[in-house]
Motif scaffolding. Structure first.
Motif, PDB file in Angstrom:
ATOM      1  N   SER A 168       0.813  -1.332   0.018  1.00  0.00           N
ATOM      2  CA  SER A 168      -0.196   0.228   0.079  1.00  0.00           C
ATOM      3  C   SER A 168       1.576   1.156   0.363  1.00  0.00           C
ATOM      4  N   GLU A 172       0.584   0.444   8.120  1.00  0.00           N
ATOM      5  CA  GLU A 172       0.274   1.059   8.789  1.00  0.00           C
ATOM      6  C   GLU A 172       0.955   0.432  10.030  1.00  0.00           C
ATOM      7  N   HIS A 174       4.557  -0.242   8.907  1.00  0.00           N
ATOM      8  CA  HIS A 174       5.695   0.748   9.467  1.00  0.00           C
ATOM      9  C   HIS A 174       5.350   2.035  10.220  1.00  0.00           C
ATOM     10  N   SER A 187       7.146 -13.969   9.332  1.00  0.00           N
ATOM     11  CA  SER A 187       5.910 -14.238   9.065  1.00  0.00           C
ATOM     12  C   SER A 187       5.492 -13.426   8.505  1.00  0.00           C
ATOM     13  N   ASP A 188       6.420 -11.403   8.810  1.00  0.00           N
ATOM     14  CA  ASP A 188       6.222 -10.379   7.956  1.00  0.00           C
ATOM     15  C   ASP A 188       4.834  -9.662   9.324  1.00  0.00           C
ATOM     16  N   ILE A 196       1.824 -10.595  17.962  1.00  0.00           N
ATOM     17  CA  ILE A 196       1.929 -10.652  16.786  1.00  0.00           C
ATOM     18  C   ILE A 196       0.363 -10.710  16.505  1.00  0.00           C
ATOM     19  N   CYS A 200      -3.358  -2.834  13.070  1.00  0.00           N
ATOM     20  CA  CYS A 200      -3.001  -1.347  13.892  1.00  0.00           C
ATOM     21  C   CYS A 200      -3.896   0.142  12.661  1.00  0.00           C
ATOM     22  N   TYR A 220      13.490  -6.377  12.589  1.00  0.00           N
ATOM     23  CA  TYR A 220      13.079  -7.818  13.050  1.00  0.00           C
ATOM     24  C   TYR A 220      13.385  -8.380  14.293  1.00  0.00           C
ATOM     25  N   LYS A 251       3.963 -13.182   0.219  1.00  0.00           N
ATOM     26  CA  LYS A 251       3.207 -11.936  -0.722  1.00  0.00           C
ATOM     27  C   LYS A 251       2.406 -12.957  -1.938  1.00  0.00           C
ATOM     28  N   CYS A 279      -7.638 -14.709   7.835  1.00  0.00           N
ATOM     29  CA  CYS A 279      -6.544 -16.348   7.656  1.00  0.00           C
ATOM     30  C   CYS A 279      -6.089 -16.215   9.815  1.00  0.00           C
TER      31      CYS A 279
HETATM   32  C1  B12 Z   1      -1.558  -5.893   1.127  1.00  0.00           C
HETATM   33  C2  B12 Z   1      -1.998  -5.676   2.338  1.00  0.00           C
HETATM   34  C3  B12 Z   1      -1.722  -7.526   3.011  1.00  0.00           C
HETATM   35  C4  B12 Z   1      -1.275  -8.509   1.638  1.00  0.00           C
HETATM   36  C5  B12 Z   1       0.512  -8.450   2.053  1.00  0.00           C
HETATM   37  C6  B12 Z   1       0.824  -7.928   2.787  1.00  0.00           C
HETATM   38  C7  B12 Z   1       2.564  -7.355   3.129  1.00  0.00           C
HETATM   39  N1  B12 Z   1       3.476  -8.177   4.135  1.00  0.00           N
HETATM   40  O1  B12 Z   1       2.585  -6.478   3.109  1.00  0.00           O
HETATM   41  C8  B12 Z   1      -2.104  -9.641   1.596  1.00  0.00           C
HETATM   42  C9  B12 Z   1      -2.820  -9.943   1.873  1.00  0.00           C
HETATM   43  C10 B12 Z   1      -0.389 -11.459   2.386  1.00  0.00           C
HETATM   44  C11 B12 Z   1      -2.098  -9.537   3.151  1.00  0.00           C
HETATM   45  C12 B12 Z   1      -2.486 -10.577   4.842  1.00  0.00           C
HETATM   46  C13 B12 Z   1      -2.788 -10.433   5.815  1.00  0.00           C
HETATM   47  N2  B12 Z   1      -3.127  -9.438   6.253  1.00  0.00           N
HETATM   48 CO1  B12 Z   1      -2.353  -7.743   6.030  1.00  0.00          CO
HETATM   49  N3  B12 Z   1      -2.087  -6.199   5.107  1.00  0.00           N
HETATM   50  C14 B12 Z   1      -2.014  -5.084   3.727  1.00  0.00           C
HETATM   51  C15 B12 Z   1      -2.330  -3.982   3.795  1.00  0.00           C
HETATM   52  C16 B12 Z   1      -2.996  -3.751   3.045  1.00  0.00           C
HETATM   53  C17 B12 Z   1      -0.702  -3.530   3.120  1.00  0.00           C
HETATM   54  C18 B12 Z   1       0.816  -3.569   3.405  1.00  0.00           C
HETATM   55  C19 B12 Z   1       1.723  -3.001   3.376  1.00  0.00           C
HETATM   56  O2  B12 Z   1       1.219  -1.760   2.559  1.00  0.00           O
HETATM   57  N4  B12 Z   1       2.999  -3.650   3.314  1.00  0.00           N
HETATM   58  C20 B12 Z   1       3.897  -3.071   1.867  1.00  0.00           C
HETATM   59  C21 B12 Z   1       4.659  -4.489   2.467  1.00  0.00           C
HETATM   60  C22 B12 Z   1       6.491  -3.332   2.308  1.00  0.00           C
HETATM   61  O3  B12 Z   1       4.829  -5.016   3.980  1.00  0.00           O
HETATM   62  P1  B12 Z   1       6.547  -6.232   4.224  1.00  0.00           P
HETATM   63  O4  B12 Z   1       6.223  -6.978   2.860  1.00  0.00           O
HETATM   64  O5  B12 Z   1       5.505  -7.058   5.219  1.00  0.00           O
HETATM   65  O6  B12 Z   1       7.462  -5.115   4.579  1.00  0.00           O
HETATM   66  C23 B12 Z   1       8.946  -6.013   4.819  1.00  0.00           C
HETATM   67  C24 B12 Z   1       9.941  -4.745   4.386  1.00  0.00           C
HETATM   68  O7  B12 Z   1       9.932  -3.847   4.195  1.00  0.00           O
HETATM   69  C25 B12 Z   1      10.721  -5.086   5.572  1.00  0.00           C
HETATM   70  N5  B12 Z   1      11.602  -4.684   6.032  1.00  0.00           N
HETATM   71  C26 B12 Z   1      12.643  -4.894   4.653  1.00  0.00           C
HETATM   72  N6  B12 Z   1      13.609  -3.711   5.006  1.00  0.00           N
HETATM   73  C27 B12 Z   1      13.152  -3.388   5.921  1.00  0.00           C
HETATM   74  C28 B12 Z   1      13.644  -2.256   6.744  1.00  0.00           C
HETATM   75  C29 B12 Z   1      13.227  -1.500   8.037  1.00  0.00           C
HETATM   76  C30 B12 Z   1      13.773  -0.012   8.799  1.00  0.00           C
HETATM   77  C31 B12 Z   1      12.172  -1.838   7.958  1.00  0.00           C
HETATM   78  C32 B12 Z   1      11.043  -0.612   9.290  1.00  0.00           C
HETATM   79  C33 B12 Z   1      11.383  -2.589   7.343  1.00  0.00           C
HETATM   80  C34 B12 Z   1      11.962  -3.618   6.316  1.00  0.00           C
HETATM   81  O8  B12 Z   1       9.879  -5.773   6.691  1.00  0.00           O
HETATM   82  C35 B12 Z   1       8.606  -5.937   6.282  1.00  0.00           C
HETATM   83  C36 B12 Z   1       8.543  -7.377   6.700  1.00  0.00           C
HETATM   84  O9  B12 Z   1       8.801  -8.523   5.895  1.00  0.00           O
HETATM   85  C37 B12 Z   1      -2.388  -3.318   5.543  1.00  0.00           C
HETATM   86  C38 B12 Z   1      -2.924  -2.151   6.245  1.00  0.00           C
HETATM   87  C39 B12 Z   1      -1.928  -1.281   5.667  1.00  0.00           C
HETATM   88  N7  B12 Z   1      -2.385  -0.250   5.333  1.00  0.00           N
HETATM   89  O10 B12 Z   1      -0.613  -1.420   6.389  1.00  0.00           O
HETATM   90  C40 B12 Z   1      -2.963  -5.328   5.812  1.00  0.00           C
HETATM   91  C41 B12 Z   1      -1.707  -5.815   7.083  1.00  0.00           C
HETATM   92  C42 B12 Z   1      -0.200  -6.104   6.862  1.00  0.00           C
HETATM   93  N8  B12 Z   1      -3.088  -7.068   7.302  1.00  0.00           N
HETATM   94  C43 B12 Z   1      -2.824  -7.669   8.794  1.00  0.00           C
HETATM   95  C44 B12 Z   1      -3.624  -8.888   8.986  1.00  0.00           C
HETATM   96  C45 B12 Z   1      -3.751  -8.890  10.593  1.00  0.00           C
HETATM   97  C46 B12 Z   1      -3.563  -9.808   7.778  1.00  0.00           C
HETATM   98  C47 B12 Z   1      -3.205 -11.286   7.972  1.00  0.00           C
HETATM   99  C48 B12 Z   1      -3.401 -12.029   9.379  1.00  0.00           C
HETATM  100  C49 B12 Z   1      -4.467 -11.831   7.023  1.00  0.00           C
HETATM  101  C50 B12 Z   1      -5.721 -11.305   8.890  1.00  0.00           C
HETATM  102  N9  B12 Z   1      -6.947 -10.331   8.994  1.00  0.00           N
HETATM  103  O11 B12 Z   1      -5.867 -12.807   8.938  1.00  0.00           O
HETATM  104  C51 B12 Z   1      -2.346 -11.676   6.908  1.00  0.00           C
HETATM  105  C52 B12 Z   1      -1.458 -11.517   7.240  1.00  0.00           C
HETATM  106  C53 B12 Z   1      -0.199 -12.138   6.315  1.00  0.00           C
HETATM  107  C54 B12 Z   1       1.679 -11.730   6.962  1.00  0.00           C
HETATM  108  N10 B12 Z   1       2.182 -13.362   7.003  1.00  0.00           N
HETATM  109  O12 B12 Z   1       2.045 -11.361   7.416  1.00  0.00           O
HETATM  110  C55 B12 Z   1      -2.571  -6.086   9.595  1.00  0.00           C
HETATM  111  C56 B12 Z   1      -0.855  -6.995   9.877  1.00  0.00           C
HETATM  112  C57 B12 Z   1      -1.502  -6.638  11.735  1.00  0.00           C
HETATM  113  C58 B12 Z   1      -0.465  -7.878  12.509  1.00  0.00           C
HETATM  114  N11 B12 Z   1      -0.541  -8.320  13.536  1.00  0.00           N
HETATM  115  O13 B12 Z   1       0.982  -7.743  11.361  1.00  0.00           O
HETATM  116  C59 B12 Z   1      -2.390  -5.055   8.358  1.00  0.00           C
HETATM  117  C60 B12 Z   1      -1.616  -4.179   9.567  1.00  0.00           C
HETATM  118  C61 B12 Z   1      -3.677  -3.940   8.457  1.00  0.00           C
HETATM  119  C62 B12 Z   1      -3.822  -3.805   9.851  1.00  0.00           C
HETATM  120  N12 B12 Z   1      -4.616  -2.067   9.827  1.00  0.00           N
HETATM  121  O14 B12 Z   1      -4.280  -3.934  11.116  1.00  0.00           O
HETATM  122  N13 B12 Z   1      -2.393  -8.337   4.134  1.00  0.00           N
END
Ligand code: B12
Ligand code: SF4
Ligand code: SF4
Length: 305
Positions: A168, A172, A174, A187-188, A196, A200, A220, A251, A279
């Motif tokens: 996105s 939220e 981040h 697990s992300d 976990i 948020c 992490y 993802k 899930c």
């Molecule tokens: C798109 C999305 C998804 C996608 C992709 C998830 C993802 N990892 O991004 C899919 C459909 C797979 C998904 C699934 C789920 N989601 Co979702 N999803 C979102 C959404 C809408 C956007 C996420 C986003 O923008 N991600 C951006 C990418 C880049 O993030 P990322 O890949 O995790 O980031 C990695 C890198 O950035 C890395 N990283 C690498 N270098 C560095 C350096 C630094 C300094 C940092 C900080 C990080 C970093 O760290 C991260 C982890 O590896 C958010 C809502 C929101 N607006 O935030 C909810 C959100 C992430 N989802 C959420 C949830 C609960 C779920 C599910 C459990 C489904 C459910 N509700 O039952 C599953 C869990 C999957 C999992 N194992 O995480 C919650 C997370 C809460 C939590 N406990 O973590 C959110 C925040 C919704 C909310 N408002 O609460 N989701």
């Protein structure tokens, strides 16, 4: 309308007033109730912390996530149809964590293929509540005369897709990381003091709030896989979609698996109104479900020494 007493209290102690306003909303809002069993709440007391809106980490997110990821200044400017330079000098970001309640966690722990009914209700109705919380917090601040916006409730909020899967322009987790709420994991999922299993939320405002310290060693470090040399792989075993490996969370596989859930877990488990069941099996029955396992492990090690 805010009472004069509330306004005075807010001006005297802004940080505590914001925390109290969010906690009171979670505590009293009828929307924080499971529609199926009104005696159950969806979320427990929230964790609330703050980030400086101009923390350099928000610019780093343009590389870590995507160039389209908004800084708090850009998000506020978009909402008020101004340029980022026209926005006041000091900004804050409010981040909250809504821990999922015990009956829901317990029901999901028993599941192997797809989420329990309570978990799917938390994904669906809980996110509706979270949206109201975002509106409420922004509304309270605007009522006090501050600028405030919840980016996920705005028309500029977008979910895009690249070769790694969906992302996105306002992540939220981040935002929570910037506010020192915890860290990411294998697990992300985002591991906080309350574990976990949570959702948020966040709001950007020009009310000046004290930034909360970011004490985690790295992005992490709360996860046992990274902090304890691969000692934990519980989420890999737990994931029915084979979306988690030692290389991290896939993802593309994760949402693909979730899309098949109506068939695998039995659509009867979820309401007709629910189009996204979630899930979250990787967020229950794992060592990080309730707390920061890496911290607990360190304390236990110290005790043994
Ligand atoms: C798109 C999305 C998804 C996608 C992709 C998830 C993802 N990892 O991004 C899919 C459909 C797979 C998904 C699934 C789920 N989601 Co979702 N999803 C979102 C959404 C809408 C956007 C996420 C986003 O923008 N991600 C951006 C990418 C880049 O993030 P990322 O890949 O995790 O980031 C990695 C890198 O950035 C890395 N990283 C690498 N270098 C560095 C350096 C630094 C300094 C940092 C900080 C990080 C970093 O760290 C991260 C982890 O590896 C958010 C809502 C929101 N607006 O935030 C909810 C959100 C992430 N989802 C959420 C949830 C609960 C779920 C599910 C459990 C489904 C459910 N509700 O039952 C599953 C869990 C999957 C999992 N194992 O995480 C919650 C997370 C809460 C939590 N406990 O973590 C959110 C925040 C919704 C909310 N408002 O609460 N989701
Ligand atoms: S189950 Fe273990 S490896 Fe997976 S996120 Fe939690 S602490 Fe990390
Ligand atoms: S990674 Fe996705 S498919 Fe696997 S348990 Fe977590 S939410 Fe379910």
């Amino acid at each position: 309308m805010l009472s004069q007493q509330t306004k005075r209290q807010f001006e005297k102690e802004p940080a505590q007033s914001v925390i109290d306003a969010i906690k009171a909303f979670v505590d009293t809002s009828p929307a924080n109730r499971m529609p199926s069993t009104r005696e159950l709440t969806i979320f427990d007391e929230p964790l609330v912390r703050f980030a400086d809106g101009d923390d350099p980490i928000f610019l780093e997110y343009k590389t870590i996530i995507a160039a389209t990821h908004l800084t708090p200044r850009e998000a506020l400017a978009e909402a008020y149809d101004k340029s980022p330079e026209e926005i006041p000098e000091r900004l804050s970001v409010i981040s909250w964590i809504l821990p999922i309640t015990e009956p829901t966690r317990k029901s999901n722990r028993l599941k192997k293929l797809g989420p329990s009914r309570l978990w799917s209700h938390t994904r669906w109705y809980g996110e509706q509540f979270n949206n109201l919380a975002r509106q409420h917090v922004a509304g309270v601040l605007c009522g006090m005369g501050y600028l405030a916006v919840a980016p996920p409730n705005q028309s500029c909020f977008m979910i895009s897709r690249n070769e790694k899967g969906p992302y996105s322009n306002w992540s939220e987790r981040h935002i929570a990381y910037a506010a020192g709420q915890g860290t990411f994991s294998l697990s992300d999922g985002f591991i906080t003091e309350r574990g976990i299993a949570h959702r948020c939320g966040s709001v950007v405002t020009d009310l000046v709030l004290p930034p909360s310290p970011r004490t985690a060693e790295g992005p992490y470090s709360n996860c046992l896989f990274y902090a304890d040399d691969g000692s934990c792989t519980a989420c890999i075993v737990r994931c029915p979609g084979e979306a988690i490996t030692e290389q991290g969370h896939d993802k593309i596989k994760c949402p693909d698996y979730m899309a098949t859930l109506g068939y695998r877990a039995g659509a009867k488990d979820y309401d007709d109104a629910i189009t996204v069941a979630g899930c979250g099996l990787c967020q229950t029955k794992v060592p990080c479900e309730y707390s920061i396992p890496a911290k607990i492990k360190k304390i236990e090690q110290k005790k043994r020494e």
